[in-house]
Design an enzyme around this catalytic site. Structure first.
Site, PDB file in Angstrom:
ATOM      1  N   TYR A  94       7.543  -4.774 -15.335  1.00  0.00           N
ATOM      2  CA  TYR A  94       6.637  -5.522 -14.774  1.00  0.00           C
ATOM      3  C   TYR A  94       7.026  -7.051 -14.697  1.00  0.00           C
ATOM      4  CZ  TYR A  94       1.872  -6.350 -13.133  1.00  0.00           C
ATOM      5  OH  TYR A  94       0.640  -7.062 -12.310  1.00  0.00           O
ATOM      6  N   ASP A 217       0.014  14.729   1.012  1.00  0.00           N
ATOM      7  CA  ASP A 217      -0.685  16.092   1.273  1.00  0.00           C
ATOM      8  C   ASP A 217      -0.697  16.670   0.081  1.00  0.00           C
ATOM      9  OD1 ASP A 217      -1.726  18.225   2.375  1.00  0.00           O
ATOM     10  OD2 ASP A 217       0.139  18.895   3.592  1.00  0.00           O
ATOM     11  N   TYR A 285       2.046  -4.626  -1.998  1.00  0.00           N
ATOM     12  CA  TYR A 285       1.241  -4.826  -3.528  1.00  0.00           C
ATOM     13  C   TYR A 285       1.931  -3.761  -4.412  1.00  0.00           C
ATOM     14  CZ  TYR A 285      -2.407  -1.567  -2.527  1.00  0.00           C
ATOM     15  OH  TYR A 285      -2.832  -0.399  -2.355  1.00  0.00           O
ATOM     16  N   GLY A 287       5.002  -0.399  -5.486  1.00  0.00           N
ATOM     17  CA  GLY A 287       6.226   0.285  -4.796  1.00  0.00           C
ATOM     18  C   GLY A 287       6.281   1.782  -5.822  1.00  0.00           C
ATOM     19  N   TRP A 311       0.406 -10.362  -5.422  1.00  0.00           N
ATOM     20  CA  TRP A 311       0.477 -10.241  -6.849  1.00  0.00           C
ATOM     21  C   TRP A 311      -0.725 -10.903  -7.247  1.00  0.00           C
ATOM     22  CZ3 TRP A 311       3.877 -12.245 -11.040  1.00  0.00           C
ATOM     23  CH2 TRP A 311       3.848 -11.618 -12.012  1.00  0.00           C
ATOM     24  N   LYS A 368      -9.325   7.651 -12.075  1.00  0.00           N
ATOM     25  CA  LYS A 368      -8.885   6.592 -12.968  1.00  0.00           C
ATOM     26  C   LYS A 368      -9.415   6.847 -14.388  1.00  0.00           C
ATOM     27  CE  LYS A 368      -8.367   2.543 -11.511  1.00  0.00           C
ATOM     28  NZ  LYS A 368      -7.003   2.080 -11.849  1.00  0.00           N
TER      29      LYS A 368
END
Length: 373
Positions: A94, A217, A285, A287, A311, A368
């Site tokens: 990160y 899918d 924003y 990947g 970002w 989440k």
């Protein structure tokens, strides 16, 4: 490095651990001491001492809570999500990495328990969220500096407050900052069932924008499609469907998008570019595919397409705390009007963190994970 300072140390039963800073030298986000004491823990936290697989390096530790100083705030954490950026940070992949050992979690909501004598911005009972990443929110409570926190309304749902500071902020800024969109315009995005994707759908609908939402899918694709349309999605298509000629039929009813939001990369981002109107912008924003963006030379030249990145941490560096606070209040207005809800969430007790971490890294999990304290 940490974005806000305070003192912490990690102790084993036999004494200080090699390679860890003493209390006077190691700067972290919360004034607390980690302890492996056999005494009943006053505070518990999810700590990692080195980078790697979160399921292997994150441990539930007991902590000693420091005294509240004049500019400090004692916060009881209520809920904290597990975001992709949290996982990336633990893995060491990160753009902002804390000093180790570190408490995991960059987002969450807590309630103020007590404040120091110099604190004027918050009071006991207020809800607060981190002002910047790196605070370490996966813990039951902590002492933070006042400048590390921002008050949020306590009359919004808990899950909305816990997930307010990252995904909805990213969604709103991308919709507002790159193209001058008007009601009736369209936006196309991939990873549409992500936290950011769900926020984009809802905020766009509130602004009168149409969204074309690309998802992978899966066996329950109709269930996911229905859920996203209930949030306000105009169209939901699979990655495979995006490549079919029938996509042109969508643009008989709505204009080609001038804005594309890419969180995947690879072939998915290439297909987003193909759908953009001349002069349009693709904002990347994330990947998720861990593959580079492949942009056709002809599209760049003959359609004059623009490639940008976003970002939120950089946006915060470039803007004042008051501007961030204004952004949060704008999002809270959407919440109060019923136009923005939290993403689909699964609440998991802190002690079951292994289950939450594993679920957060599984494919096709639309829910989440939120740690509750």
């Amino acid at each position: 490095m940490w974005v806000c300072g305070a003192v912490f140390r990690l102790r084993a039963l036999a004494g200080p651990r090699k390679g860890l800073c003493p209390a006077s030298g190691c700067r972290g986000p919360a004034a607390a001491s980690y302890s492996a004491s056999a005494d009943p823990p006053r505070v518990r936290a999810l700590v990692y001492g080195h980078h790697g697989d979160p399921a292997k390096v994150v441990e539930l530790k007991n902590m000693e809570l420091a005294a509240v100083g004049g500019s400090d705030v004692h916060v009881k954490m209520l809920a904290a999500p597990i975001n992709p950026s949290d996982i990336n940070m633990i893995q060491g992949n990160y753009g902002l990495l804390p000093e180790l050992p570190a408490v995991g979690g960059n987002e969450g909501v807590g309630q103020v328990i007590a404040v120091g004598s110099n604190v004027t911005g918050v009071k006991p009972g207020d809800w607060v969220i981190p002002a910047n990443p790196g605070l370490g929110t996966w813990r039951t409570e902590a002492v933070f500096s006042e400048e590390a926190l921002i008050e949020v309304p306590s009359d919004i749902p808990l899950q909305s407050a816990a997930t307010l500071g990252v995904n909805p902020c990213t969604a709103y800024r991308m919709l507002m900052d790159f193209e001058q969109l008007q009601p009736g315009d369209s936006v196309i995005q991939n990873a549409s069932n992500s936290g950011v994707g769900q926020a984009v759908i809802q905020i766009a609908a509130a602004l009168g924008l149409k969204t074309i939402n690309v998802v992978r899918d899966r066996p329950d694709i109709q269930k996911l499609t229905d859920r996203l349309k209930n949030l306000g999605a105009e169209h939901v298509v699979t990655e495979e469907g995006l490549r079919k000629p029938e996509m042109k039929n969508i643009f008989k009813a709505i204009p080609q998008p001038r804005l594309a939001l890419n969180c995947v990369g690879g072939k998915s981002s290439t297909e987003l570019l193909r759908q953009l109107a001349p002069g349009g912008t693709m904002v990347t924003y994330g990947g998720m595919a861990k593959q580079p963006i492949i942009a056709s030379v002809s599209l760049i030249i003959f359609k004059d397409l623009k490639l940008r990145g976003f970002w939120l941490s950089q946006w915060k560096k470039d803007h004042s705390l008051d501007q961030f606070r204004e952004l949060l209040l704008t999002l809270c207005d959407f919440i109060h009007r019923g136009q923005l809800t939290a993403p689909a969430c699964s609440e998991v007790p802190l002690q079951d963190y292994q289950r939450a971490l594993e679920a957060s890294m599984k494919p096709f999990v639309s829910s989440k994970q939120i740690l509750t304290m």
